[in-house]
Write a protein that holds these residues in place. Structure first.
Motif, PDB file in Angstrom:
ATOM      1  N   ASP A 256       0.837  -1.201   0.000  1.00 20.63           N
ATOM      2  CA  ASP A 256       0.000   0.000   0.000  1.00 20.63           C
ATOM      3  C   ASP A 256       0.871   1.248   0.000  1.00 20.63           C
ATOM      4  O   ASP A 256       1.341   1.699   1.040  1.00 20.63           O
ATOM      5  CB  ASP A 256      -0.920  -0.014   1.233  1.00 20.63           C
ATOM      6  CG  ASP A 256      -1.824   1.219   1.296  1.00 20.63           C
ATOM      7  OD1 ASP A 256      -1.928   1.932   0.271  1.00 20.63           O
ATOM      8  OD2 ASP A 256      -2.423   1.459   2.370  1.00 20.63           O
ATOM      9  N   THR A 257       1.099   1.794  -1.201  1.00 20.90           N
ATOM     10  CA  THR A 257       1.845   3.069  -1.282  1.00 20.90           C
ATOM     11  C   THR A 257       0.939   4.252  -0.952  1.00 20.90           C
ATOM     12  O   THR A 257       1.412   5.363  -0.746  1.00 20.90           O
ATOM     13  CB  THR A 257       2.365   3.325  -2.710  1.00 20.90           C
ATOM     14  OG1 THR A 257       1.229   3.471  -3.583  1.00 20.90           O
ATOM     15  CG2 THR A 257       3.243   2.195  -3.203  1.00 20.90           C
ATOM     16  N   GLY A 258      -0.371   4.002  -0.937  1.00 24.70           N
ATOM     17  CA  GLY A 258      -1.343   5.081  -0.827  1.00 24.70           C
ATOM     18  C   GLY A 258      -1.934   5.440  -2.191  1.00 24.70           C
ATOM     19  O   GLY A 258      -2.959   6.096  -2.279  1.00 24.70           O
ATOM     20  N   ILE A 262      -0.372   9.601  -2.121  1.00 26.37           N
ATOM     21  CA  ILE A 262       0.778   8.777  -1.705  1.00 26.37           C
ATOM     22  C   ILE A 262       1.187   9.019  -0.253  1.00 26.37           C
ATOM     23  O   ILE A 262       1.076  10.141   0.256  1.00 26.37           O
ATOM     24  CB  ILE A 262       1.964   8.995  -2.678  1.00 26.37           C
ATOM     25  CG1 ILE A 262       3.002   7.878  -2.556  1.00 26.37           C
ATOM     26  CG2 ILE A 262       2.574  10.381  -2.485  1.00 26.37           C
ATOM     27  CD1 ILE A 262       3.933   7.800  -3.775  1.00 26.37           C
ATOM     28  N   LYS A 263       1.655   7.982   0.375  1.00 26.91           N
ATOM     29  CA  LYS A 263       2.096   8.059   1.771  1.00 26.91           C
ATOM     30  C   LYS A 263       3.476   8.699   1.836  1.00 26.91           C
ATOM     31  O   LYS A 263       4.248   8.609   0.880  1.00 26.91           O
ATOM     32  CB  LYS A 263       2.203   6.641   2.358  1.00 26.91           C
ATOM     33  CG  LYS A 263       0.882   5.934   2.585  1.00 26.91           C
ATOM     34  CD  LYS A 263       1.113   4.539   3.161  1.00 26.91           C
ATOM     35  CE  LYS A 263      -0.209   3.817   3.394  1.00 26.91           C
ATOM     36  NZ  LYS A 263      -1.035   4.439   4.444  1.00 26.91           N
ATOM     37  N   SER A 265       7.446   8.736   2.685  1.00 28.96           N
ATOM     38  CA  SER A 265       8.316   7.569   2.495  1.00 28.96           C
ATOM     39  C   SER A 265       8.790   6.937   3.799  1.00 28.96           C
ATOM     40  O   SER A 265       9.063   5.747   3.834  1.00 28.96           O
ATOM     41  CB  SER A 265       9.501   7.921   1.593  1.00 28.96           C
ATOM     42  OG  SER A 265      10.026   9.178   1.930  1.00 28.96           O
ATOM     43  N   MET A 268       7.332   3.567   5.002  1.00 34.19           N
ATOM     44  CA  MET A 268       6.405   3.010   4.012  1.00 34.19           C
ATOM     45  C   MET A 268       6.612   1.513   3.803  1.00 34.19           C
ATOM     46  O   MET A 268       5.676   0.796   3.437  1.00 34.19           O
ATOM     47  CB  MET A 268       6.514   3.741   2.672  1.00 34.19           C
ATOM     48  CG  MET A 268       5.241   3.575   1.838  1.00 34.19           C
ATOM     49  SD  MET A 268       5.507   3.813   0.100  1.00 34.19           S
ATOM     50  CE  MET A 268       5.244   5.566  -0.071  1.00 34.19           C
ATOM     51  N   GLU A 269       7.854   1.044   4.063  1.00 40.33           N
ATOM     52  CA  GLU A 269       8.128  -0.386   3.895  1.00 40.33           C
ATOM     53  C   GLU A 269       7.197  -1.262   4.734  1.00 40.33           C
ATOM     54  O   GLU A 269       6.958  -2.418   4.397  1.00 40.33           O
ATOM     55  CB  GLU A 269       9.600  -0.687   4.223  1.00 40.33           C
ATOM     56  CG  GLU A 269       9.973  -0.631   5.700  1.00 40.33           C
ATOM     57  CD  GLU A 269      10.104   0.778   6.270  1.00 40.33           C
ATOM     58  OE1 GLU A 269       9.977   1.761   5.511  1.00 40.33           O
ATOM     59  OE2 GLU A 269      10.310   0.897   7.494  1.00 40.33           O
ATOM     60  N   MET A 271       4.192  -1.158   4.815  1.00 39.08           N
ATOM     61  CA  MET A 271       2.947  -1.448   4.095  1.00 39.08           C
ATOM     62  C   MET A 271       3.005  -2.727   3.265  1.00 39.08           C
ATOM     63  O   MET A 271       2.054  -3.082   2.581  1.00 39.08           O
ATOM     64  CB  MET A 271       2.511  -0.247   3.272  1.00 39.08           C
ATOM     65  CG  MET A 271       1.925   0.865   4.151  1.00 39.08           C
ATOM     66  SD  MET A 271       0.448   0.322   5.079  1.00 39.08           S
ATOM     67  CE  MET A 271       1.074   0.207   6.749  1.00 39.08           C
ATOM     68  N   ASP A 333      -5.704   6.469  -0.628  1.00 38.07           N
ATOM     69  CA  ASP A 333      -5.044   5.697   0.433  1.00 38.07           C
ATOM     70  C   ASP A 333      -6.069   4.998   1.345  1.00 38.07           C
ATOM     71  O   ASP A 333      -5.700   4.163   2.159  1.00 38.07           O
ATOM     72  CB  ASP A 333      -4.140   6.627   1.256  1.00 38.07           C
ATOM     73  CG  ASP A 333      -3.124   5.872   2.095  1.00 38.07           C
ATOM     74  OD1 ASP A 333      -2.976   4.654   1.884  1.00 38.07           O
ATOM     75  OD2 ASP A 333      -2.483   6.521   2.953  1.00 38.07           O
TER      76      ASP A 333
END
Ligand code: BES
Ligand code: MN
Ligand code: ZN
Length: 485
Positions: A256-258, A262-263, A265, A268-269, A271, A333
């Motif tokens: 899920d990057t959003g 976008i989320k 960074s 973010m890993e 997700m 998101d």
């Protein structure tokens, strides 16, 4: 690590583990061991702060007079119930894993809970090392065998083999999926991995993109449309009984990057584990089929990757869900609810289940509310909610119930469509649940927001750091309590 069962006896080699009740007195075989060691164990207790408190440990190296290379004392507190037995087993594993001992005998004088101690140890022994190419032997856990020495060894062994070992397998199955990174685990590969359940008699049906388009699962497909990886929906059926099934529904966002919303960074890993709900459903199906449960259960998971790209869904897009209701996607998101909306409507229409439980790493707001201790529960049915609460307490996958109310539902009103996919910042976990409620009608339903419990940065006695497998045992217990009694 192998777990086996035998009558209580002092080992000729390896580690000797003795349980000590609150107060710190040694009795039975522990007192015999202390005598053989000329009182070294009781002197060690007196010289330390160890008093038999639950899960406390004290290690005594190479005491003269005993064959064991080390003695580990482990506290069992005042009342030793099944839950504590699991935790004590897990504590023993963690205390010995890297000690150097290759085998251990855990003397367990209490009849009735030896299998639980074995289960706890086996759950604690979970590891995921497939991407470590440089690990040296000295960094690997040496403990290869744990013998539980208990007066009812025969029935403990049976209980462990018929029940505990299957739980360990099923929880490990879920943890493996959750741990896999997004470049390895994506909808197609995940769906292939789930086919393994067919070997247990689960019918596994994989719906590919064409099938999902044909079905008009447009809110789910809208999430997937920015990704180079095609969506999949997997339906897993275990028919161990007649009558309407229990339906288990899981969010399986493999990353899920959003999307276009976008989320940031940082972090973010994490997700990659946005598919924890689907893994819980898969693990539960494995446990249920593994013990050939007399229950009718259907599991369904929506597997998608949420990516930003030229083909991605835009904020403001309006999509028509499987149910026919339209959704204005204000924030790409808030994708999990879009996936679940189609799954819920579809599973209810196609299987007419007696009840539906969905699990999803749905909102950051839930993590703010409950941190990592409880998962949040929302339900339109008090009996189902009560059964889930009880199951959660029994297996230590705890739930806390939150409210549903029309006032929260109103937060989703859209100017242009039937609803928006987000509400205001406040009560974000509740408005997400209200969104899902619009797709379940009158069917008894519970939504479990596991955003705070699918992954842990802090080990617990039966849960190592990382993927927890939260939900597998909970759902297995729920099916046992509700469908098989
Ligand atoms: N997968 C996330 C929720 C999440 C966040 C799980 C942190 C675990 C840890 C979900 O898809 C999401 O992004 N939710 C948004 C919703 C918001 C846009 C209304 C959130 O919670 O920020
Ligand atoms: Mn998201
Ligand atoms: Zn998500």
């Amino acid at each position: 690590m192998k777990v086996s069962f035998a009558s209580p006896a002092l080992p000729r080699s390896g580690a000797l583990v003795l349980t000590v009740a609150k107060g710190g007195t040694l009795d039975g075989l522990a007192a015999e061991a202390d005598n053989a060691a000329s009182g070294a164990l009781s002197r060690a207790i007196a010289a330390s702060r160890f008093d038999g408190g639950a899960k406390a440990t004290l290690e005594i190296m190479a005491p003269a007079g005993l064959d064991a290379e080390r003695v580990l004392l482990v506290g069992v507190g005042e009342t030793l119930d099944l839950r504590l037995a699991e935790d004590v087993g897990g504590t023993v594993y963690s205390a010995l894993a890297g000690s150097g001992s290759e085998s251990a005998v855990l003397v367990w004088p209490q009849a009735g809970s030896g299998a639980a101690a074995g289960l706890g140890a086996a759950l604690a022994a979970y590891r995921f090392d497939k991407y470590r190419t440089r690990m040296e032997d000295k960094d690997k856990p040496a403990l290869a065998e744990l013998v539980i020495g208990t007066p009812d060894a025969g029935s403990a062994r049976r209980s462990f083999e018929e029940d505990g070992a299957r739980i360990v397998d099923a929880v490990g199955f879920a943890r493996d999926f959750v741990t896999e990174p997004g470049n390895v685990l994506y909808p197609e590969t995940y769906a292939e991995g789930l086919r393994e359940l067919a070997a247990l008699g689960v019918s596994v049906e994989v719906l590919d993109r064409a099938a999902l388009e044909e079905l008009k699962m447009a809110t789910l497909l809208g999430v997937a449309q920015g990704s180079a990886r095609e969506a999949r929906v997997v339906v897993m059926r275990w028919q161990g009984a007649e009558g309407p099934p229990m339906a288990l529904v899981g969010k399986g966002v493999t990353f899920d990057t959003g999307g276009i919303s976008i989320k940031p960074s940082g972090g973010m890993e994490e997700m990659k584990w946005d598919m924890g709900g689907s893994a819980a459903v898969a693990g539960a199906m494995k446990a249920i089929a593994g013990r050939k449960a007399a229950a009718n259960v259907v599991g369904i998971v929506g597997l998608v990757e949420n990516m930003p790209s030229a083909t991605a869904q835009r904020p403001g897009d309006v999509v028509t869900s499987y149910s026919g209701q339209t959704v204005e996607v204000i924030n790409t998101d808030a994708e999990g609810r879009l996936v679940l909306a189609d799954l819920l409507a579809y599973v209810i229409e196609r299987y007419e289940p007696r009840a539906v439980v969905d699990l999803a790493t749905l909102t950051g707001a839930m993590v703010m509310a409950l941190a990592h201790e409880y998962a949040g529960m929302f339900s339109n049915d008090d009996a189902l909610a009560k059964a889930l609460l009880a199951a959660g307490e029994a297996v230590d996958e705890k739930l806390w119930r939150f409210p549903l109310h029309d006032a929260y539902d109103k937060m989703l009103e859209s100017h242009i469509a039937d609803m928006k996919n987000i509400g205001p910042r406040e009560a974000g976990a509740i408005s997400a649940a209200q969104f899902l409620k619009r797709f379940v009608g009158e069917t008894p339903w519970a939504h479990l927001d596991i955003a705070g419990t699918a992954w842990t940065d802090k080990a617990r006695p039966t849960v190592p750091k990382g993927a927890t497998g939260y939900g597998v045992r909970l759902l297995d217990r729920l099916v046992r309590d509700v469908c098989e009694s």
